[in-house]
Motif scaffolding. Sequence first.
Motif, mmCIF file in Angstrom:
data_model
loop_
_atom_site.group_PDB
_atom_site.id
_atom_site.type_symbol
_atom_site.label_atom_id
_atom_site.label_comp_id
_atom_site.label_asym_id
_atom_site.label_seq_id
_atom_site.Cartn_x
_atom_site.Cartn_y
_atom_site.Cartn_z
ATOM 1 N N SER A 329 1.302 2.200 2.590
ATOM 2 C CA SER A 329 0.202 2.074 1.625
ATOM 3 C C SER A 329 0.203 0.676 1.016
ATOM 4 O O SER A 329 1.238 -0.003 0.954
ATOM 5 N N HIS A 330 -0.988 0.265 0.571
ATOM 6 C CA HIS A 330 -1.188 -1.045 -0.052
ATOM 7 C C HIS A 330 -1.942 -0.807 -1.347
ATOM 8 O O HIS A 330 -3.026 -0.201 -1.335
ATOM 9 N N VAL A 331 -1.394 -1.299 -2.468
ATOM 10 C CA VAL A 331 -1.933 -0.976 -3.786
ATOM 11 C C VAL A 331 -2.375 -2.254 -4.486
ATOM 12 O O VAL A 331 -1.621 -3.242 -4.526
ATOM 13 N N LEU A 332 -3.594 -2.241 -5.035
ATOM 14 C CA LEU A 332 -4.081 -3.330 -5.883
ATOM 15 C C LEU A 332 -3.998 -2.870 -7.325
ATOM 16 O O LEU A 332 -4.668 -1.911 -7.724
ATOM 17 N N ALA A 333 -3.174 -3.533 -8.141
ATOM 18 C CA ALA A 333 -3.004 -3.166 -9.544
ATOM 19 C C ALA A 333 -4.080 -3.829 -10.395
ATOM 20 O O ALA A 333 -4.376 -5.016 -10.220
ATOM 21 N N THR A 334 -4.672 -3.060 -11.306
ATOM 22 C CA THR A 334 -5.659 -3.557 -12.262
ATOM 23 C C THR A 334 -5.282 -3.050 -13.651
ATOM 24 O O THR A 334 -4.465 -2.139 -13.788
#
Length: 617
Positions: A329-334
Amino acid sequence: MTLSAEQADAFEHVTEAKDLGVVIGYAGTGKSAMLGVAREAWETAGYRVTGLALSGIAAENLESGSGIASRTIASMEYQWGQGGEQLTAQDVLVVDEAGMIGTRQLERVVREAEKRGAKLVLVGDPEQLQAIEAGAAFHSVVERHGGVEIMEVRRQHEDWQRDAIGQLATGRTVEAIRAYENAGHIHAAETREAARADLIDRWDRARREHPGETRMILTHTRDEVAELNTLARNRLQAQHELGIEYRHETSRGERLFAQGDRIMFLRNERSLGVKNGSLGTIESVSPTRMAVLMDDGRSVAFDVKDYADIDHGYAATIHKSQGVTVDRSHVLATPGLDRHATYVALSRHRDSVDLHYGKDDFADQNRLVRTLARERGKDMASDYAVAKEPSAPAPPRNPFAGLRPRQVPEPEPISVPKARGMFDGLRIAPTNVVVPERPSPLDRAVERFARAMVDIGRSRARGHEALPHQRVALDAAIEALETHKPGSARDLARVFEASPALIEEAAVGRTANAIRAMQLETEIRVDAGQRADRFVTEWQRLRSQRDKLPGWQNEDARHKVEAKMTAMGKELARDPQVESLLRNRRIELGLKPATGASLSHDIQSWLGLSRGRGIGM
């Protein structure tokens, strides 16, 4: 499968003679696998087991992981409200991802189960995503009634990652983030836009290096999902991995779709067998129609004007991912994340997860960690009422603190004789040993049918007709299949005719592929649109095969193909729904405009004319 000590404790707890069972487990601890063993025990004892979940995709994950037939809570409540099939004392309700269910909705389920005498099993993790509706009902149930814990993480392959999941589950988010940072899985960029680009680069590189792996891109908001979907899709287009594009109007606006695109379904649709959150890959697309190979191996086809709740499926929100497992999985944190969403996002993978962020959102990693560790757990009004009592300390926020299986105080004895409960006297075999996998009634029926066909096939291969006992065995197998669902025997026979290798496979007990193909055949049989698609595909295949057999030397082979085409035309005459759908697809069939007669008549006339004038006509 072999149950761990914790899974065995949970199994014994949920199969006890009590009306309520509660299982609390970290992400990836094998809760669904344990429930699969419990399902077999319940069904063997004569109970009907039904799974419930808040969302369609969560219900689908519960069903695939445990074998429990599952549906959404909303659909079950609708059935109850319409006077449909009601619960009985022979029912077991298993509610998965219970931490996401609001207080009012869970109360309605509990009340209905209590009224009908059914057993209720709640399974979840109160530290994952919180309920969208008011309250923290599952958390409250855990604190007041207790339950059993499953804390041994099994999903991740590396020890340090399993330890990190335990830290995320118990609120030690800072320690978990540091572990991912030390392993090189946290990636900073100057801006969020640059972080997106870095994420897509890493996603694309992993996709090409490990094509057999499953993967998912996760982020917090729909807007970010749309941005990431576009970037991922542009990368595939640049590498010429997508087919011709067609523009479709969807419930989320106009979208371009092509063969090879990943697609996500956004609405439950029973006729298609898809849920809100189901994923697949487009096999073919036209200006009006789409065929999709689902991730579970099924194929579905539909007109976009009839079902427009679709979007690209390269990225998804974290809320849609709870209960999902992928290899990478690849996660973009905001800035909208908290520790509950972080826990879910960083626990979906088996092999690897990478977290990306932009410094315009988080000035440094300390700011990132503070945001990802934010506590946003929900409370109950009753929590505050207890806290106001000066002599009574507030209950602990961590539901795992001090919780141990079966140490909840028993209620005071009641002098009034208690009516015998539906689970009184129920005893389940100890589970500190390997629990053998029992075939379902459908598995046994399919195996019997395959064995009967193998026996008859051997007799015919020796030049003999089927023996009386072989016919009796075949009739018994057909009867068992028809008990499962009318028409199943015909569907399975058609599957075996198309794929003879499945007969031998099913005859030795490996029935999964045959059952999957039979279920697909059933879907096609009851769906006129799919039957029409199959007719066109088969007709085009036979016509191409026939065209490759010119001349007198191929006459016998050509006549066999033409006999099959003739049979298709006659069969079409008995299916007016499909014939009606095919009237506008004459060009695909290679036929001239309508003559006024039926399509089946035109097909047979065309075949007769072609035989008379030669194959080139």
